[in-house]
Design an enzyme around this catalytic site. Structure first.
Site, PDB file in Angstrom:
ATOM      1  N   THR A  63      72.934  46.518  57.331  1.00  0.00           N
ATOM      2  CA  THR A  63      74.102  47.378  57.110  1.00  0.00           C
ATOM      3  C   THR A  63      74.991  46.795  56.023  1.00  0.00           C
ATOM      4  OG1 THR A  63      74.029  48.136  59.398  1.00  0.00           O
ATOM      5  CG2 THR A  63      76.115  48.418  58.229  1.00  0.00           C
ATOM      6  N   ASN A 121      63.287  54.714  58.547  1.00  0.00           N
ATOM      7  CA  ASN A 121      63.344  54.007  59.822  1.00  0.00           C
ATOM      8  C   ASN A 121      62.935  54.867  61.007  1.00  0.00           C
ATOM      9  OD1 ASN A 121      65.935  54.921  58.643  1.00  0.00           O
ATOM     10  ND2 ASN A 121      66.625  54.750  60.761  1.00  0.00           N
ATOM     11  N   HIS A 169      66.217  41.037  61.764  1.00  0.00           N
ATOM     12  CA  HIS A 169      65.735  41.441  63.090  1.00  0.00           C
ATOM     13  C   HIS A 169      64.627  42.487  63.031  1.00  0.00           C
ATOM     14  CE1 HIS A 169      68.047  45.298  64.019  1.00  0.00           C
ATOM     15  NE2 HIS A 169      68.728  44.880  62.976  1.00  0.00           N
ATOM     16  N   CYS A 219      69.665  52.426  65.857  1.00  0.00           N
ATOM     17  CA  CYS A 219      70.943  51.775  65.575  1.00  0.00           C
ATOM     18  C   CYS A 219      72.103  52.643  66.048  1.00  0.00           C
ATOM     19  CB  CYS A 219      71.113  51.546  64.081  1.00  0.00           C
ATOM     20  SG  CYS A 219      69.691  50.795  63.315  1.00  0.00           S
TER      21      CYS A 219
END
Ligand code: PLP
Length: 370
Positions: free
Chosen positions: A51, A140, A192, A316
């Site tokens: 981000t 994603n 991650h 997210c």
């Protein structure tokens, strides 16, 4: 990571021996990340994750341009992660004036029904006023890979002054970014998504004059990103990237086989199942399916109870589920977008889990339809 979280705990910006040891670890990590991304060490900026890397790429570029005159337009794909779309939209509404960025135009470029950017539409959106083009490496939600080489070729030809950014957060685990992102000025990654720690990432910045900093303070990262280094996180990011580079070849094959077993198993076991994108165009880790007539939120509750942890789009995001902007951009109707579930596979996924997941999903869909 452990020694830097617990033993060599010093601040990497300090001058005593323990600080120098921490700084050595940061610089070794920087060299490793740089070599794996095909960049020079001085081009790697450590951040708190994808981000921040995306925000720095978008707003940092615009802020730098604003010093030399008003940036007028950004072009990005309409399926970008919110970490790109939202700063771009905020800037377009004049909300980034604190960074000197005036209101500007955001062209959100259409994608095909498979979720691949429409290159002609991208080209049409470009002009002399384009300050930044941002096209993600792989989506994603659905996992679709984007034609980066062709994007770079067209942008350089049509808008040579535009900075070129790719969000490679999802792709980094399976794809050699040194090759695929070589033509890009800015590249975002996040630890991650590679099996590393949450809260660590990097932005490759290929030209030093490309960015103005968004965070001001101690001047770390050559003034591009102030803040005390998360030494353990940085070591974790570099190590995760190195492990990914070593294992990507085998993992691509192994995980794709598991993904195919899951997708084929569900297509056979659950009538009315649709795959969101052709498998040869998506990352091996992604299995994105729509189950006709089934509400995704209700399905996810049953799957959770059955021990299958899936998501409805971007994991997210939290809170109430809006129909996915990615599926809407791919031309899926809102009602059908609410039947979609994303299954993610990775290092820890083994065949037994796939067979269990097929049974649990088939039973859950059956129960909801029944
Ligand atoms: N970009 C993409 C494509 C992502 O998938 C994500 C997270 O899932 C992000 C950016 C944000 O990264 P982070 O969670 O490290 O802030």
């Amino acid at each position: 990571m452990a020694p830097f979280a617990a033993v060599t705990f010093a601040n990497a910006s300090g001058s005593h021996a323990a600080a120098r040891a921490a700084r050595r670890a940061v610089e070794e990590a920087r060299e490793l990340v740089a070599s794996l991304l095909g960049a020079a060490p001085s081009e790697v900026v450590f951040t708190s994750g994808g981000t921040e890397s995306d925000n720095l790429a978008v707003l940092g570029t615009l802020a730098e341009r604003a010093r030399h005159g008003t940036p007028l337009a950004i072009a990005c794909s309409s399926i970008q992660h919110a970490a790109v779309l939202e700063p771009a939209r905020a800037a377009s509404r004049g909300l980034a004036q604190v960074h000197g960025i005036g209101a500007l135009r955001v062209d959100e470029v259409a994608v095909s029904t498979a979720g691949v950017i429409d290159l002609d539409a991208l080209e049409d959106a470009l002009g002399d006023d384009t300050a930044l083009v941002s096209v993600m490496h792989a989506n994603n939600e659905v996992g679709t890979l984007q034609p980066l080489a062709e994007v770079a070729r067209r942008v350089r030809a049509r808008a040579p002054r535009a900075a070129l950014h790719t969000d490679a957060v999802q792709a980094a685990k399976y794809i050699d970014l040194a090759t695929t992102t070589a033509g890009f000025d800015l590249v975002s990654i996040s630890a991650h998504k590679l099996g590393g720690p949450k809260g660590a990432g990097a932005l490759v910045v290929r030209a030093p004059s490309l960015l103005a900093p968004l965070q001001h303070g101690g001047g770390q990262e050559h003034e591009r990103r102030s803040g005390t280094h998360d030494v353990a996180g940085i070591v974790g990011l570099a190590t995760a990237l190195a492990v990914a580079a070593k294992t990507a070849g085998d993992e691509r094959v192994r995980v794709a086989e598991l993904r195919d077993r899951l997708a084929d198993g569900l297509l056979a076991a659950v009538p009315g199942t649709v795959e969101s994108a052709p498998r040869d165009e998506v990352l091996p880790s992604h299995c994105h399916l729509r189950f006709a007539g089934v509400d995704q939120e209700e399905l996810l509750v049953l799957l959770d109870r059955g021990g299958v942890y899936a998501s409805a789009g971007s994991s997210c995001a939290s809170g109430a589920l809006e129909p996915s902007h990615v599926l809407l951009a791919m031309g899926v109707a809102p009602a059908e977008a609410r039947t979609a579930v994303r299954f993610s596979l990775g290092y820890t996924t083994v065949p037994g889990e796939i067979d269990l997941a097929v049974r649990v999903v088939a039973d859950a869909v059956g129960a909801l339809r029944g």
